[in-house]
Design a protein around this motif. Structure first.
Motif, PDB file in Angstrom:
ATOM      1  N   GLY A  55       0.828  -1.210   0.000  1.00  0.00           N
ATOM      2  CA  GLY A  55       0.000   0.000   0.000  1.00  0.00           C
ATOM      3  C   GLY A  55       0.857   1.253   0.000  1.00  0.00           C
ATOM      4  O   GLY A  55       0.588   2.215  -0.730  1.00  0.00           O
ATOM      5  N   VAL A  56       1.924   1.232   0.827  1.00  0.00           N
ATOM      6  CA  VAL A  56       2.860   2.365   0.861  1.00  0.00           C
ATOM      7  C   VAL A  56       3.532   2.516  -0.501  1.00  0.00           C
ATOM      8  O   VAL A  56       3.693   3.637  -1.013  1.00  0.00           O
ATOM      9  N   LEU A  57       3.903   1.394  -1.097  1.00  0.00           N
ATOM     10  CA  LEU A  57       4.544   1.413  -2.413  1.00  0.00           C
ATOM     11  C   LEU A  57       3.613   2.000  -3.473  1.00  0.00           C
ATOM     12  O   LEU A  57       4.028   2.789  -4.335  1.00  0.00           O
ATOM     13  N   GLY A  66      10.300   1.372  -0.646  1.00  0.00           N
ATOM     14  CA  GLY A  66      11.589   0.738  -0.369  1.00  0.00           C
ATOM     15  C   GLY A  66      12.066   1.031   1.039  1.00  0.00           C
ATOM     16  O   GLY A  66      12.628   0.158   1.714  1.00  0.00           O
ATOM     17  N   GLU A  67      11.869   2.279   1.499  1.00  0.00           N
ATOM     18  CA  GLU A  67      12.260   2.644   2.857  1.00  0.00           C
ATOM     19  C   GLU A  67      11.470   1.838   3.884  1.00  0.00           C
ATOM     20  O   GLU A  67      12.022   1.387   4.897  1.00  0.00           O
ATOM     21  N   TYR A  68      10.172   1.650   3.624  1.00  0.00           N
ATOM     22  CA  TYR A  68       9.346   0.876   4.559  1.00  0.00           C
ATOM     23  C   TYR A  68       9.860  -0.560   4.660  1.00  0.00           C
ATOM     24  O   TYR A  68      10.050  -1.090   5.770  1.00  0.00           O
ATOM     25  N   PHE A  69      10.078  -1.212   3.530  1.00  0.00           N
ATOM     26  CA  PHE A  69      10.503  -2.614   3.552  1.00  0.00           C
ATOM     27  C   PHE A  69      11.896  -2.763   4.155  1.00  0.00           C
ATOM     28  O   PHE A  69      12.160  -3.712   4.904  1.00  0.00           O
ATOM     29  N   ALA A  70      12.803  -1.835   3.847  1.00  0.00           N
ATOM     30  CA  ALA A  70      14.144  -1.893   4.445  1.00  0.00           C
ATOM     31  C   ALA A  70      14.054  -1.728   5.959  1.00  0.00           C
ATOM     32  O   ALA A  70      14.718  -2.448   6.724  1.00  0.00           O
ATOM     33  N   GLY A  71      13.224  -0.775   6.408  1.00  0.00           N
ATOM     34  CA  GLY A  71      13.042  -0.555   7.847  1.00  0.00           C
ATOM     35  C   GLY A  71      12.376  -1.736   8.532  1.00  0.00           C
ATOM     36  O   GLY A  71      12.805  -2.166   9.612  1.00  0.00           O
ATOM     37  N   TYR A  72      11.343  -2.290   7.898  1.00  0.00           N
ATOM     38  CA  TYR A  72      10.614  -3.420   8.491  1.00  0.00           C
ATOM     39  C   TYR A  72      11.521  -4.641   8.636  1.00  0.00           C
ATOM     40  O   TYR A  72      11.547  -5.286   9.693  1.00  0.00           O
ATOM     41  N   ILE A  73      12.272  -4.961   7.595  1.00  0.00           N
ATOM     42  CA  ILE A  73      13.151  -6.136   7.633  1.00  0.00           C
ATOM     43  C   ILE A  73      14.239  -5.961   8.696  1.00  0.00           C
ATOM     44  O   ILE A  73      14.543  -6.891   9.456  1.00  0.00           O
ATOM     45  N   THR A  74      14.816  -4.766   8.770  1.00  0.00           N
ATOM     46  CA  THR A  74      15.858  -4.509   9.768  1.00  0.00           C
ATOM     47  C   THR A  74      15.303  -4.623  11.181  1.00  0.00           C
ATOM     48  O   THR A  74      15.899  -5.279  12.049  1.00  0.00           O
ATOM     49  N   GLU A  75      14.167  -3.992  11.429  1.00  0.00           N
ATOM     50  CA  GLU A  75      13.564  -4.030  12.762  1.00  0.00           C
ATOM     51  C   GLU A  75      13.127  -5.446  13.137  1.00  0.00           C
ATOM     52  O   GLU A  75      13.236  -5.861  14.295  1.00  0.00           O
ATOM     53  N   PHE A 226       6.312   8.681   9.581  1.00  0.00           N
ATOM     54  CA  PHE A 226       5.243   7.695   9.379  1.00  0.00           C
ATOM     55  C   PHE A 226       5.840   6.329   9.045  1.00  0.00           C
ATOM     56  O   PHE A 226       5.405   5.300   9.570  1.00  0.00           O
ATOM     57  N   ILE A 227       6.852   6.294   8.193  1.00  0.00           N
ATOM     58  CA  ILE A 227       7.498   5.036   7.818  1.00  0.00           C
ATOM     59  C   ILE A 227       8.235   4.446   9.018  1.00  0.00           C
ATOM     60  O   ILE A 227       8.184   3.237   9.265  1.00  0.00           O
TER      61      ILE A 227
END
Length: 407
Positions: A55-57, A66-75, A226-227
């Motif tokens: 949805g963000v994409l 991309g920022e959301y997925f990178a942040g989610y995977i790292t966290e 938000f991200i």
């Protein structure tokens, strides 16, 4: 991209709604989650997080997605590493198996509240002071170094990780035994706090410590508040179910800390490069911006995914990892089986003993080099023999055997 207030409102309401649903329909009634239950709900929460990311994409564009997925995977990866400490805390307090879900859910809620505060504080600092990026980058590089130092000394140090537990025990006096999942009980006519409160304080305290590296890490990937908030929140949702799903595999991920150290160091360098690009400190380049190459979101996502895949695969194929997993799990399972207060669920006790049998077969299959690792564990074999005898007394056919006693 500015996120409208109504999107923020709907997102927060949705996250709170999922936490309430989790409590009412899963945690309120104490029980031991089955493997199927943990698997289904873990997959569901990951699916919700991924759908949100799409949805963000769709609405925010490629960079934001991309920022959301990178942040989610790292966290999420950092959260898995944190499960090691949760396991140590609950083992230290001998938390009954049926009540561990409530402790974990409390930890998730506390972490979400604490990290939300850190997120908005971090966002305010970044908006006011560009030098904060230097500070965050340094924190991450130092954290990566400490992770590597800890692994060189033998991994997660129980005494080192449990100073919050010791502090809580010193200042909060409680009863000796749990009373279900209650926070208070009556002993000899006097109302007292139970160890459940101590566990929750310890979990909450460690959550604050975890935020000191997780929040700078995600700000190194995006400065969109938000991200940062949603990636952090969705990484925490489902952590309770994930604990019960991969609990037996935690010891197996012997290279995870190396991978996380590499990721944190990479993000730390990325932050410092960004700080140099935005530089306004007078003693660096005369207060002017430094012309450096910044690392893109796409490169960050690729590096993070690559490091995690390599470290997880290397851990899973490692014979040392398999041996360490079997030994560590056998130690926990035999202690749990001999602890009559650990669970009142007979099927859970049978599951624990069944795991001991499987772990014995795994250790035997590894050969003499790794079987010596078992003999180095003081008292382990004596405990296993005691568990076998105890089990034979409770099983009518008496035909079950424990290969661990044959190692």
């Amino acid at each position: 991209m500015e996120v409208p207030t109504w999107v923020w409102t709907l997102t927060v309401v949705g996250i709170v709604g999922m936490l309430l649903f989790d409590f009412v329909f899963h945690v309120r009634k104490a029980h031991v989650p089955t493997l199927k239950e943990a698997s289904v709900w873990s997959a569901l929460y990951v699916g919700i997080a991924v759908l949100f990311g799409f949805g963000v994409l769709w609405f925010g564009g490629g960079t934001m997605g991309g920022e959301y997925f990178a942040g989610y995977i790292t966290e999420k990866a950092l959260s898995v590493d944190n499960l090691f400490v949760f396991l140590i805390i609950m083992t230290s307090f001998r938390v009954p198996r049926e009540d561990q879900q409530k402790v974990l859910l409390f930890g998730i809620v506390f972490a979400l509240i604490a990290r939300t505060g850190f997120i908005f504080l971090g966002a305010a600092l970044i908006n006011q002071f560009a030098w904060v990026f230097y500070f965050f980058g340094l924190i991450l590089i130092l954290t990566a170094g400490n992770m590597l130092k800890g692994e060189a000394q033998g991994g997660h140090d129980e005494d080192e990780q449990n100073f919050v537990v010791k502090l809580a025990r010193r200042f909060i006096r409680t009863s000796e035994e749990f009373d279900g999942d209650k926070l208070t009980t009556v002993v000899d006519g006097k109302k007292m706090l139970t160890p459940m409160l101590l566990v929750m304080v310890a979990i909450g305290g460690t959550d604050i410590l975890f935020a000191l590296d997780s929040i700078p890490a995600i700000f190194g990937l995006t400065q969109n508040t938000f991200i940062v908030f949603t990636a952090t929140a969705f990484s925490l949702l489902g952590l309770r179910q994930l604990f019960f799903l991969i609990e037996g595999l935690l010891e197996r991920l012997i290279y995870l800390s190396y991978g996380l150290a590499a990721i944190l160091a990479f993000i730390g360098v990325k932050l410092i490069l960004h700080a140099l690009h935005e530089n306004n400190l007078g003693f660096i380049n005369g207060g002017e911006h430094v012309d450096v190459t910044e690392i893109s979101t796409g490169v960050s996502l690729s590096v993070i995914l690559g490091i995690l895949v390599v470290t997880v695969v290397a851990s899973l194929v490692s014979k040392k990892g398999r041996a360490k997993t079997a030994i560590g799990n056998a130690q926990r399972h035999v202690d749990a089986y001999l602890d009559l207060d650990y669970t009142a669920d007979t099927s859970e006790r049978e599951r624990i003993f069944g795991k001991l049998i499987q772990e014995g077969e795994q250790i035997k299959a590894l050969g003499p080099k790794y079987r010596r690792m078992v003999r180095d564990e003081p008292g382990l074999m004596a405990k296993i023999e005691k568990a076998r005898q105890q089990h034979e007394e409770t099983v009518t056919d008496g035909r079950q055997r424990n290969p661990l006693t044959e190692v």
